[in-house]
Motif scaffolding. Sequence first.
Motif, PDB file in Angstrom:
ATOM      1  N   LEU A 250       0.837  -1.204   0.000  1.00 13.24           N
ATOM      2  CA  LEU A 250       0.000   0.000   0.000  1.00 13.24           C
ATOM      3  C   LEU A 250       0.875   1.258   0.000  1.00 13.24           C
ATOM      4  N   LEU A 251       1.900   1.250   0.829  1.00 12.48           N
ATOM      5  CA  LEU A 251       2.770   2.425   0.917  1.00 12.48           C
ATOM      6  C   LEU A 251       3.552   2.632  -0.384  1.00 12.48           C
ATOM      7  N   LYS A 252       3.863   1.525  -1.036  1.00 14.48           N
ATOM      8  CA  LYS A 252       4.575   1.613  -2.328  1.00 14.48           C
ATOM      9  C   LYS A 252       3.646   2.170  -3.412  1.00 14.48           C
ATOM     10  N   TYR A 253       2.415   1.701  -3.394  1.00 12.96           N
ATOM     11  CA  TYR A 253       1.484   2.091  -4.458  1.00 12.96           C
ATOM     12  C   TYR A 253       0.878   3.468  -4.252  1.00 12.96           C
ATOM     13  N   ASN A 254       0.805   3.933  -3.017  1.00 10.73           N
ATOM     14  CA  ASN A 254       0.243   5.261  -2.750  1.00 10.73           C
ATOM     15  C   ASN A 254       1.167   6.038  -1.809  1.00 10.73           C
ATOM     16  N   PRO A 255       2.369   6.359  -2.301  1.00 11.48           N
ATOM     17  CA  PRO A 255       3.359   7.010  -1.433  1.00 11.48           C
ATOM     18  C   PRO A 255       2.953   8.428  -1.034  1.00 11.48           C
ATOM     19  N   VAL A 256       2.116   9.083  -1.802  1.00 10.64           N
ATOM     20  CA  VAL A 256       1.733  10.465  -1.489  1.00 10.64           C
ATOM     21  C   VAL A 256       0.742  10.504  -0.327  1.00 10.64           C
ATOM     22  N   HIS A 257      -0.333   9.754  -0.426  1.00 11.59           N
ATOM     23  CA  HIS A 257      -1.369   9.836   0.614  1.00 11.59           C
ATOM     24  C   HIS A 257      -1.323   8.663   1.599  1.00 11.59           C
ATOM     25  N   LYS A 258      -0.701   7.548   1.184  1.00 14.15           N
ATOM     26  CA  LYS A 258      -0.590   6.346   2.042  1.00 14.15           C
ATOM     27  C   LYS A 258      -1.957   5.878   2.522  1.00 14.15           C
ATOM     28  N   LYS A 259      -2.931   5.943   1.620  1.00 11.88           N
ATOM     29  CA  LYS A 259      -4.314   5.631   2.013  1.00 11.88           C
ATOM     30  C   LYS A 259      -4.958   4.634   1.063  1.00 11.88           C
ATOM     31  N   VAL A 260      -5.957   3.903   1.576  1.00 10.83           N
ATOM     32  CA  VAL A 260      -6.842   3.134   0.712  1.00 10.83           C
ATOM     33  C   VAL A 260      -7.928   4.082   0.208  1.00 10.83           C
ATOM     34  N   PRO A 261      -8.579   3.773  -0.903  1.00 13.30           N
ATOM     35  CA  PRO A 261      -8.356   2.619  -1.778  1.00 13.30           C
ATOM     36  C   PRO A 261      -7.238   2.856  -2.793  1.00 13.30           C
ATOM     37  N   VAL A 262      -6.590   1.748  -3.167  1.00 14.20           N
ATOM     38  CA  VAL A 262      -5.701   1.769  -4.332  1.00 14.20           C
ATOM     39  C   VAL A 262      -6.131   0.621  -5.232  1.00 14.20           C
ATOM     40  N   LEU A 263      -6.376   0.911  -6.480  1.00 15.52           N
ATOM     41  CA  LEU A 263      -6.678  -0.136  -7.454  1.00 15.52           C
ATOM     42  C   LEU A 263      -5.411  -0.359  -8.266  1.00 15.52           C
ATOM     43  N   VAL A 264      -4.957  -1.600  -8.327  1.00 13.84           N
ATOM     44  CA  VAL A 264      -3.750  -1.887  -9.110  1.00 13.84           C
ATOM     45  C   VAL A 264      -4.148  -2.741 -10.306  1.00 13.84           C
ATOM     46  N   HIS A 265      -3.990  -2.156 -11.487  1.00 14.44           N
ATOM     47  CA  HIS A 265      -4.417  -2.819 -12.721  1.00 14.44           C
ATOM     48  C   HIS A 265      -3.182  -3.155 -13.554  1.00 14.44           C
ATOM     49  N   ASN A 266      -2.908  -4.444 -13.685  1.00  7.87           N
ATOM     50  CA  ASN A 266      -1.703  -4.895 -14.401  1.00  7.87           C
ATOM     51  C   ASN A 266      -0.455  -4.147 -13.930  1.00  7.87           C
ATOM     52  N   GLY A 267      -0.349  -3.989 -12.632  1.00  6.21           N
ATOM     53  CA  GLY A 267       0.835  -3.354 -12.036  1.00  6.21           C
ATOM     54  C   GLY A 267       0.753  -1.847 -11.892  1.00  6.21           C
TER      55      GLY A 267
END
Lengths: 217, 217
Positions: free
Chosen positions: B44-61
Amino acid sequence: MTDELKLYGYARSLYVCRVKIALDMKGIKYENVEEDISNKSADLLKYNPVHKKVPVLVHNGNPITESLVIIEYIDDVWKGVPVLPQDPYEKSVARFWAKFIDDKCAPAVIKVFLSNGEQQALAEAFEQLQILENELKVKGTKFFGGDNINLVDIAADFLAYWVGALEEVTEVKLITEDKFPKLVKWAENFINCKVVKEILPPREGLIEYFKKWTGKE
Amino acid sequence: MTDELKLYGYARSLYVCRVKIALDMKGIKYENVEEDISNKSADLLKYNPVHKKVPVLVHNGNPITESLVIIEYIDDVWKGVPVLPQDPYEKSVARFWAKFIDDKCAPAVIKVFLSNGEQQALAEAFEQLQILENELKVKGTKFFGGDNINLVDIAADFLAYWVGALEEVTEVKLITEDKFPKLVKWAENFINCKVVKEILPPREGLIEYFKKWTGKE
């Protein structure tokens, strides 16, 4: 049918300038209706009853409000030079950064000038600006949009131009070359884009306006 | 190629539920990754380093963040049931209202519960909610989206469901039938949509969560 297109605006507004830049990028002709912000027109209040603010774009009688919403509308309706990326993922990234600028960056920056450079406000603004600085560094491109400006650059017009006038009025230095070299270079490139340069309001007017706003008359 | 689609979320989050509703409207299958909000995953922290919040949708990386941005992405990529109107003007109207809910309405409502129903906070929330009430009245439809839910209804999920739990915990009444009959009816319709009902988190869990949040344990 010829499109009827009117922009209710105020030349010194960074939000209005955003819309003008998008319209000019696409070469769209429109009628500019300059509002008196201290005495708003009945039309403006009719077209934007919720926020009662400029900009409002009225297209064949349909009012569209909120600068980023207007820009998306312009990009949806008129083809030609794209303002948002065409690829859905790149488009979502552009929307993310435009939202970041409006929700996080701009409020933090405004707080700096309203507090006359109070330390905590400065630290918070530095933190948000550093995120944009890093993004430019990682991208390694001239603009947030790559070789050309896009939605993100337009959304950041405040940082590129208005902040400089605020720095002059308040004597608080915020976006300096030693701290934010990429942002400073980006701002210079943005301001010097032909389409942007022709739209930005004269700096003297902004200085005068901000002197009143910050009580530094 | 089969799409790889993961949603990093938290079942009680109104923002995560927004995304789940949009995915389910389109019948899109995805892997749900439930986050521990007090101990966020490295992903989660890698995918949303700015806000560090859910939700994050990861589509094909590719990570997409911010619930409304994610919903626009879903609507851009997957056809089928539309979440935003197709007509550019109607689309801009939907974006306007979703933004209004996030920028004006939700903060005013949250302030009511954090202040335990302080009069000024209540007056401000009433003012914003009245704007939504009027919009439903003018439209005369079951949902903000018309006969079916769209982006605006989804953006307002907080008002339809979470507010009820907050009212119960704080004993502050906000969205009542005498003041906001259209909103109350809309909330009932929204909660009872098949696609929504299956996603909303159990009310008991929300009550427990809000008791902690408001210090009413």
